[in-house]
Design a protein around this motif. Structure first.
Motif, PDB file in Angstrom:
ATOM      1  N   GLY A  82      44.198  63.600  28.388  1.00 31.62           N
ATOM      2  CA  GLY A  82      44.241  65.138  28.960  1.00 31.62           C
ATOM      3  C   GLY A  82      43.400  65.774  28.035  1.00 31.62           C
ATOM      4  O   GLY A  82      42.405  66.408  28.423  1.00 31.62           O
ATOM      5  N   TRP A  83      43.601  65.214  26.605  1.00 32.53           N
ATOM      6  CA  TRP A  83      42.599  65.981  25.756  1.00 32.53           C
ATOM      7  C   TRP A  83      41.188  65.560  25.855  1.00 32.53           C
ATOM      8  O   TRP A  83      40.145  66.250  25.957  1.00 32.53           O
ATOM      9  CB  TRP A  83      43.316  65.829  24.214  1.00 32.53           C
ATOM     10  N   GLN A  84      41.025  64.114  26.046  1.00 33.10           N
ATOM     11  CA  GLN A  84      39.506  63.835  26.153  1.00 33.10           C
ATOM     12  C   GLN A  84      39.099  64.139  27.422  1.00 33.10           C
ATOM     13  O   GLN A  84      37.795  64.457  27.577  1.00 33.10           O
ATOM     14  CB  GLN A  84      39.766  62.074  26.303  1.00 33.10           C
ATOM     15  N   GLU A  85      39.705  64.382  28.528  1.00 34.78           N
ATOM     16  CA  GLU A  85      39.200  65.093  29.576  1.00 34.78           C
ATOM     17  C   GLU A  85      38.687  66.468  29.579  1.00 34.78           C
ATOM     18  O   GLU A  85      37.743  66.732  29.962  1.00 34.78           O
ATOM     19  CB  GLU A  85      40.144  65.214  30.688  1.00 34.78           C
ATOM     20  N   TYR A  86      39.297  67.212  28.613  1.00 30.18           N
ATOM     21  CA  TYR A  86      38.741  68.561  28.446  1.00 30.18           C
ATOM     22  C   TYR A  86      37.337  68.519  27.571  1.00 30.18           C
ATOM     23  O   TYR A  86      36.382  69.160  27.900  1.00 30.18           O
ATOM     24  CB  TYR A  86      39.830  69.345  27.442  1.00 30.18           C
ATOM     25  N   LYS A 104      25.667  61.824  28.637  1.00 32.90           N
ATOM     26  CA  LYS A 104      26.450  62.498  27.823  1.00 32.90           C
ATOM     27  C   LYS A 104      27.968  62.143  27.849  1.00 32.90           C
ATOM     28  O   LYS A 104      28.778  62.086  26.956  1.00 32.90           O
ATOM     29  CB  LYS A 104      26.453  63.891  28.101  1.00 32.90           C
ATOM     30  N   ALA A 105      28.348  61.885  29.275  1.00 33.97           N
ATOM     31  CA  ALA A 105      29.471  61.308  29.610  1.00 33.97           C
ATOM     32  C   ALA A 105      29.983  60.073  28.713  1.00 33.97           C
ATOM     33  O   ALA A 105      31.213  59.839  28.153  1.00 33.97           O
ATOM     34  CB  ALA A 105      29.895  60.999  30.976  1.00 33.97           C
ATOM     35  N   ILE A 106      28.818  59.101  28.430  1.00 28.93           N
ATOM     36  CA  ILE A 106      29.209  57.812  27.893  1.00 28.93           C
ATOM     37  C   ILE A 106      29.240  58.097  26.524  1.00 28.93           C
ATOM     38  O   ILE A 106      30.297  57.609  25.731  1.00 28.93           O
ATOM     39  CB  ILE A 106      27.830  56.799  28.067  1.00 28.93           C
ATOM     40  N   ILE A 109      32.871  59.579  25.846  1.00 29.85           N
ATOM     41  CA  ILE A 109      34.137  58.502  26.040  1.00 29.85           C
ATOM     42  C   ILE A 109      34.144  57.550  24.832  1.00 29.85           C
ATOM     43  O   ILE A 109      34.961  57.040  24.296  1.00 29.85           O
ATOM     44  CB  ILE A 109      33.661  57.932  27.288  1.00 29.85           C
ATOM     45  N   THR A 110      32.785  57.094  24.229  1.00 36.02           N
ATOM     46  CA  THR A 110      32.644  56.139  23.476  1.00 36.02           C
ATOM     47  C   THR A 110      32.430  56.491  21.761  1.00 36.02           C
ATOM     48  O   THR A 110      32.499  55.456  20.942  1.00 36.02           O
ATOM     49  CB  THR A 110      31.287  55.226  23.692  1.00 36.02           C
ATOM     50  N   GLN A 111      32.322  57.800  21.776  1.00 33.28           N
ATOM     51  CA  GLN A 111      31.832  57.969  20.171  1.00 33.28           C
ATOM     52  C   GLN A 111      33.246  58.248  19.287  1.00 33.28           C
ATOM     53  O   GLN A 111      34.337  58.341  20.019  1.00 33.28           O
ATOM     54  CB  GLN A 111      31.353  59.339  20.185  1.00 33.28           C
ATOM     55  N   PRO A 112      32.980  58.130  18.208  1.00 29.21           N
ATOM     56  CA  PRO A 112      34.395  58.253  17.111  1.00 29.21           C
ATOM     57  C   PRO A 112      35.100  59.343  17.494  1.00 29.21           C
ATOM     58  O   PRO A 112      34.305  60.480  17.635  1.00 29.21           O
ATOM     59  CB  PRO A 112      33.871  57.843  15.736  1.00 29.21           C
TER      60      PRO A 112
END
Length: 225
Positions: A82-86, A104-106, A109-112
């Motif tokens: 949920g936090w990642q979705e925000y 940007k989506a990638i 999702i993939t960044q530290p």
């Protein structure tokens, strides 16, 4: 974005808990210290008895919030997605170009993961490490189909759908948008797991990031369509 996030409560499936841990100081301490302990000892060694000793509370008081440690793990993983979705929605919502939007989506999702001061009782960096190492234990169970029907994995599935729709918007004729989206989301965790534990099995390292790898994978997968 930070000011907006500070006023937002991450919504988690109510069936993961008996009493909302966000509703009391004790509940927040349970979440805070369960993250610390799960990170230090792992899910298998973690118990509510050990957690109670850590926070100076009776084990029974923890059971008022969570039925068992599996439900606690489901709560934590749901909160994380949920936090990642925000982060995902705020970072991509204003981007019109479909290529830039997917890039940007990638990255999101993939960044530290970095610490988010909006939620002082939750260490998102440690929680991310728990997700990398323990997330599969939340669904590799006999109850997965029942829990899926009850919506325990809804946020994670919604994230896959969001990515899939971005791929479709960029390449409407691409035949495997959902498969590629789920590979991106799950694969990112797996690449970080490999860098931590099996570095000889991945090309991601101090010089090559998972973000670089997945941008290459995604855009090369759809470029000929």
């Amino acid at each position: 974005m930070k000011h907006l996030l500070q006023s937002m409560k991450i919504e988690v499936n109510k069936m993961t808990y008996l009493k909302d841990p966000e509703s009391s100081d004790l509940g927040k301490r349970i979440i805070e210290h369960s993250i610390l302990m799960l990170h230090d000892m792992g899910f298998d060694a973690f118990t509510f008895k050990k957690l109670g000793e850590m926070i100076g509370s009776n084990e029974s008081s923890i059971y008022r919030y969570f039925e068992n440690k599996h439900k606690l793990l489901l709560y934590l993983t749901s909160w994380y997605w949920g936090w990642q979705e925000y982060q995902f929605v705020f970072a991509t919502n204003s981007i019109a170009d479909p290529t830039e939007k997917l890039e940007k989506a990638i990255e999101i999702i993939t960044q530290p993961v970095v610490l988010d001061a909006s939620y002082s009782h939750i260490n998102e960096v440690l929680l991310n490490d728990i997700i990398i190492n323990e997330y599969s234990k939340s669904y590799l169970t006999k109850e997965v189909d029942t829990e899926n029907k009850e919506g325990y994995f809804e946020i994670y599935k919604r994230m896959v759908l969001r990515i899939s729709e971005m791929i479709e918007n960029l390449k409407p004729n691409y035949m495997y948008p959902s498969s590629l989206a789920s590979t991106l989301l799950e694969g990112s965790l797996h690449q970080y797991f490999l860098t931590q534990h099996f570095p000889s099995l991945t090309d991601c390292n101090n010089k090559v990031t998972p973000t670089e790898y997945f941008k290459h994978l995604v855009f090369n997968s759809i470029k000929e369509i």
